[in-house]
Design an enzyme around this catalytic site. Structure first.
Site, PDB file in Angstrom:
ATOM      1  N   TRP A 289       0.840  -1.210   0.000  1.00 13.62           N
ATOM      2  CA  TRP A 289       0.000   0.000   0.000  1.00 13.62           C
ATOM      3  C   TRP A 289       0.868   1.250   0.000  1.00 13.62           C
ATOM      4  CZ3 TRP A 289      -4.917   2.227   0.980  1.00 13.62           C
ATOM      5  CH2 TRP A 289      -4.909   3.458   1.643  1.00 13.62           C
ATOM      6  N   ASP A 292       0.676   8.970   1.315  1.00 15.79           N
ATOM      7  CA  ASP A 292       1.293  10.254   0.959  1.00 15.79           C
ATOM      8  C   ASP A 292       2.659  10.150   0.279  1.00 15.79           C
ATOM      9  OD1 ASP A 292      -0.705  10.612   2.805  1.00 15.79           O
ATOM     10  OD2 ASP A 292       0.555  11.604   4.290  1.00 15.79           O
ATOM     11  N   GLN A 308       4.678   7.066   1.895  1.00 13.93           N
ATOM     12  CA  GLN A 308       4.120   6.262   2.979  1.00 13.93           C
ATOM     13  C   GLN A 308       3.821   4.879   2.411  1.00 13.93           C
ATOM     14  OE1 GLN A 308       2.996   7.560   6.555  1.00 13.93           O
ATOM     15  NE2 GLN A 308       4.984   8.145   5.752  1.00 13.93           N
ATOM     16  N   TRP A 316      -3.677   0.367   4.755  1.00 16.72           N
ATOM     17  CA  TRP A 316      -2.776   1.256   5.484  1.00 16.72           C
ATOM     18  C   TRP A 316      -2.176   0.538   6.697  1.00 16.72           C
ATOM     19  CZ3 TRP A 316      -2.430   3.272  10.402  1.00 16.72           C
ATOM     20  CH2 TRP A 316      -1.641   4.411  10.565  1.00 16.72           C
ATOM     21  N   SER A 349       4.480  10.940   7.643  1.00 16.22           N
ATOM     22  CA  SER A 349       4.897  11.814   6.536  1.00 16.22           C
ATOM     23  C   SER A 349       5.871  12.904   6.934  1.00 16.22           C
ATOM     24  CB  SER A 349       3.668  12.448   5.906  1.00 16.22           C
ATOM     25  OG  SER A 349       2.995  11.448   5.183  1.00 16.22           O
ATOM     26  N   ASP A 412       3.842  15.684  10.088  1.00 17.69           N
ATOM     27  CA  ASP A 412       4.018  16.040   8.679  1.00 17.69           C
ATOM     28  C   ASP A 412       4.864  17.304   8.469  1.00 17.69           C
ATOM     29  OD1 ASP A 412       2.253  13.924   8.529  1.00 17.69           O
ATOM     30  OD2 ASP A 412       0.505  15.178   8.128  1.00 17.69           O
ATOM     31  N   GLU A 467      -3.425  18.546   8.272  1.00 19.47           N
ATOM     32  CA  GLU A 467      -2.381  17.599   7.845  1.00 19.47           C
ATOM     33  C   GLU A 467      -1.541  18.106   6.675  1.00 19.47           C
ATOM     34  OE1 GLU A 467      -4.245  13.272   8.752  1.00 19.47           O
ATOM     35  OE2 GLU A 467      -4.595  13.978   6.715  1.00 19.47           O
ATOM     36  N   TRP A 539      -2.801   9.461  -5.049  1.00 20.55           N
ATOM     37  CA  TRP A 539      -4.010   9.266  -5.861  1.00 20.55           C
ATOM     38  C   TRP A 539      -4.662   7.979  -5.394  1.00 20.55           C
ATOM     39  CZ3 TRP A 539      -4.640   8.199 -11.782  1.00 20.55           C
ATOM     40  CH2 TRP A 539      -5.837   8.766 -12.213  1.00 20.55           C
TER      41      TRP A 539
END
Ligand code: FRU
Length: 715
Positions: A289, A292, A308, A316, A349, A412, A467, A539
């Site tokens: 998977w 980001d 990620q 995830w 991230s 992040d 985020e 995406w």
């Protein structure tokens, strides 16, 4: 190949297979709004069951239905109890799902005559870990016929000071035993251990041990029987030595460990990048998977895309930083993960910079270091850095963390060099005082950070400044004397303003970014050549049945253009993508009347780029059907609709200019000279390669129209 399988035979908990015997009795499923007859004390449990994950909590899974008991309410600090009404023990076992912290002060207890006769706690006592609930059970045969109550206690206030419970049943079916700490040792001869994965199976804590030390721990949906796919674990650093995999709990009849194989290749490597649902010019990880993009940077002639990555799951989790490089933003080579979860937590991230002046001191032999700035999302959640001088191997800084936890919701970091004040500037998302905020920090050396200012977004619930911030300066219409700073959030909504090295002052805020779906947490590249602001997003292209999931957007180029409402961002596909053009078709400038023959009838293309400039004229709608994806322009509303999703797309000088890219995983549509960018995940059908163009309600004037059949970017 020599290997050993050493299951420790201690049976620690049970796996209820509810088939034979008397019907199971459901004691609680926590699906209602309230706890019903269960009584609470304190504040940890609230007035009713939680619906999944609570604010600031890592993702909770493994529960059944929608509700569960989750005492993370108001964070780890809250305490309390939740007690069931009295019931009669009528079956030999009580089975349930449990997760959260491990402590005497966190427990599901069985009480008889005021005494605790059985007790279970969660699995976590260290930062990191997992919020997955797992099955557990008690043998209560000796108490059948007795009156009892269940009590859930949360008296713990520190890290992992909460407990999760769901689906408590009485059952007569002997639960299947689980082996504790099952191990298998490998004499490493190949690059990978191929781990069998069953999507949706119970997550097991799998540790890789070498030289008696734990290298990394991951939560893996191990396939006890036939796997859906095989996840490669790179063990090449231990070639000629031995490593051990240890699994916290494993079904006693599981073949997961025995099935692991050593290999220098991925399973089905011959099919790699040719899989039926693999985006052909969008980056996606070989296996597992992605979410980001991270650490986007241009260094030593290569674009680096970190991301990620869950190497061991289709969903995830287990956040690693994957790594890919490209010389042209189009052809990517995935190299392998560079940041692995550690004792500070999973690797969330962050960003990357080239430290040209070696302010960090990480440079070597005159080489400027590449520095990664990331979030270690344990408890506490902190910011760390890692460095490299070859762009291949990365070392975590021994002085980590460089920034302590501000609140649990801080993450992040995006770092830039601010030339006027000759310092580093970090924008960090912090959920702070009930709001989304961006904290601005400055540093001379990437190691010591000082808070400079705070910019507030909205309250949670709305997403402004939520985020993954990005922060950069852009000229308006290419004029270097008219520059503006852009502060942008994960959903790509943004503010425009000025920045003095410490504080951002917005001229305009809550401006709309992309106008499609499934585009998130995009990041711009540091140091991209020619001062370009290249931008790439996660995406959310779902690829069911594939050994990989999700991808990256096209590489985009961002610019600012003056509009009647003020300067606004434009998105364009990076020009490098034109190198993918294979066969090109052109339609002469012409008018297109309703009912006319489709001008694109002769074209069949799976991967394509389409560019069209038109004036709607008398047409009410100009409609493209691209391999079943409908792209419709409504002239009166000046609105675009892509697969039924609407977006404002104003005419510019009376004309509309569309650029459309179509891959196996969806389309990206650019309209209004880039003011309107509509990414749209869509699983196209391989057999449908047709494109239709028509005008409805009247004639439209097509000024130019070209279609390019594209090559795959994978070699
Ligand atoms: C955004 C995000 C980040 C976090 C990362 C974890 O998609 O939630 O805020 O760092 O994903 O994978």
């Amino acid at each position: 190949m020599f290997h050993r399988l050493i299951p420790t035979i201690a049976i620690v908990s049970f796996w209820a297979i509810r088939t034979a015997g008397a019907e199971d009795i459901l004691l609680a499923d926590f699906e209602a709004e309230s706890y019903g007859a269960w009584k609470t004390s304190g504040t940890a449990f609230g007035s009713g069951p939680a619906r999944g994950t609570l604010p600031n909590q890592m993702q909770v899974d493994g529960y059944l239905g929608k509700g569960l008991v989750n005492s993370y309410l108001n964070g780890d600090g809250s305490i309390g109890t939740l007690t069931s009404p009295e019931f009669k023990i009528e079956r030999k076992y009580i089975a349930f799902l449990i997760g959260g912290g491990r402590s005497d002060q966190l427990a599901l207890q069985l009480m008889i005559d005021g005494n605790v006769v059985r007790s279970s706690t969660g699995p976590n006592d260290k930062p990191g870990g997992s919020e997955s609930l797992a099955p557990d059970a008690w043998d209560v045969a000796e108490f059948v016929g007795r009156k009892a109550t269940l009590r859930i206690i949360d008296q713990a206030t520190g890290g992992w000071g909460h407990i999760n419970v769901d689906h408590i049943v009485q059952t007569d079916t002997k639960p299947k035993g689980l082996l504790k700490n099952a191990e298998r040792t490998f004499d490493v001869q190949s690059r990978y251990l191929l781990i069998p994965i069953k999507n949706g199976a119970a997550k097991r804590e799998v540790s890789l041990l070498a030289n008696g030390q734990r290298i990394v721990r991951n939560d893996i949906e191990l396939a006890d029987e036939a796997p859906d796919w095989w996840a490669p674990m790179d063990v090449s650093s231990w070639k000629g030595k031995s490593v051990t995999l240890r699994v916290d709990k494993l079904r006693e009849d599981s073949s997961a460990l025995a099935n692991i194989q050593q290999s220098d290749k991925l399973r089905n490597e011959d099919d790699l990048y040719r899989e039926s649902m693999r985006g052909q010019f969008h980056f996606s990880p070989k296996r597992g998977w992605n979410n980001d993009p991270n650490g986007c940077v241009y260094y030593n002639g290569e674009y680096h895309l970190f991301f990620q990555h869950n190497p061991y799951g289709w969903g995830w989790g287990n956040m690693h930083w994957g790594h890919a490089v490209s010389r042209d933003l189009v052809h990517w080579e995935e190299l392998g993960d560079v940041l692995l979860p550690d004792d500070m937590g999973p690797m969330f991230s962050g960003s990357a910079v080239v430290d040209h002046n070696n302010t960090s001191g990480f440079g070597m032999g005159g080489k400027a270091p590449l520095v990664l700035i990331y979030t270690a999302a344990g408890n506490p959640t902190v910011q760390g850095i890692a460095y490299s001088v070859d762009g291949r191997t990365f070392t975590k800084y021994s002085g980590n963390p460089v920034l302590k936890q501000i609140t649990g919701g801080n993450r992040d970091p995006k770092v830039i060099w601010h030339e006027p004040t000759k310092q580093w500037v970090m924008t960090l998302y912090v959920e702070w005082q009930g709001k989304h905020t961006i904290h601005f920090f400055t540093s001379p050396n990437l190691k010591d950070w000082t808070l400079a200012s705070i910019t507030e977004g909205d309250a949670p619930g709305s997403n402004f400044l939520f985020e993954c911030p990005d922060f950069f300066e852009l000229p308006i219409d290419g004029d270097p004397t008219r520059k503006k700073w852009v502060l942008l959030a994960a959903n790509s909504d943004y503010a425009i303003g000025s920045f003095d090295g410490k504080k951002f002052s917005a001229d305009a805020t809550r401006l709309k970014g992309h106008r499609g779906r499934g585009f998130y947490a995009a990041q711009s590249f540091s140091d991209a050549p020619d001062g370009r602001r290249i931008f790439i997003g996660w995406w959310q292209t779902e690829t069911k049945g594939m050994p990989f999931n999700q991808s990256m957007s096209l590489p985009l180029e961002l610019a600012l253009t003056q509009t009647n409402d003020g300067p606004r961002i434009t998105f364009s596909p990076a020009k490098e993508l034109q190198s993918l053009r294979d066969r090109s078709y052109q339609v002469e400038s012409r008018s297109l009347r309703p009912g006319e023959k489709n001008p694109l009838d002769d074209i069949q293309a799976e991967l394509l780029e389409l560019r069209m400039e038109f004036e709607p004229g008398e047409a009410q709608q100009v409609v493209l059907n691209i391999r079943d994806v409908m792209v419709e322009y409504d002239a009166a509303k000046q609105e675009l609709s892509v697969a039924g999703h609407h977006a404002a797309a104003p005419l510019r000088d009376g004309r509309q200019r569309l650029v459309i890219y179509c891959d196996r995983t969806g389309v990206e549509v650019f309209a209004s000279d880039g003011l309107c960018y509509v990414p749209m995940p869509y699983n196209t059908k391989p057999e449908n390669k047709r494109i239709f163009l028509e005008s409805r309600g009247g004639a439209a004037m097509i000024h130019s129209l070209e279609v390019h059949q594209l090559k795959s970017a994978w070699r």
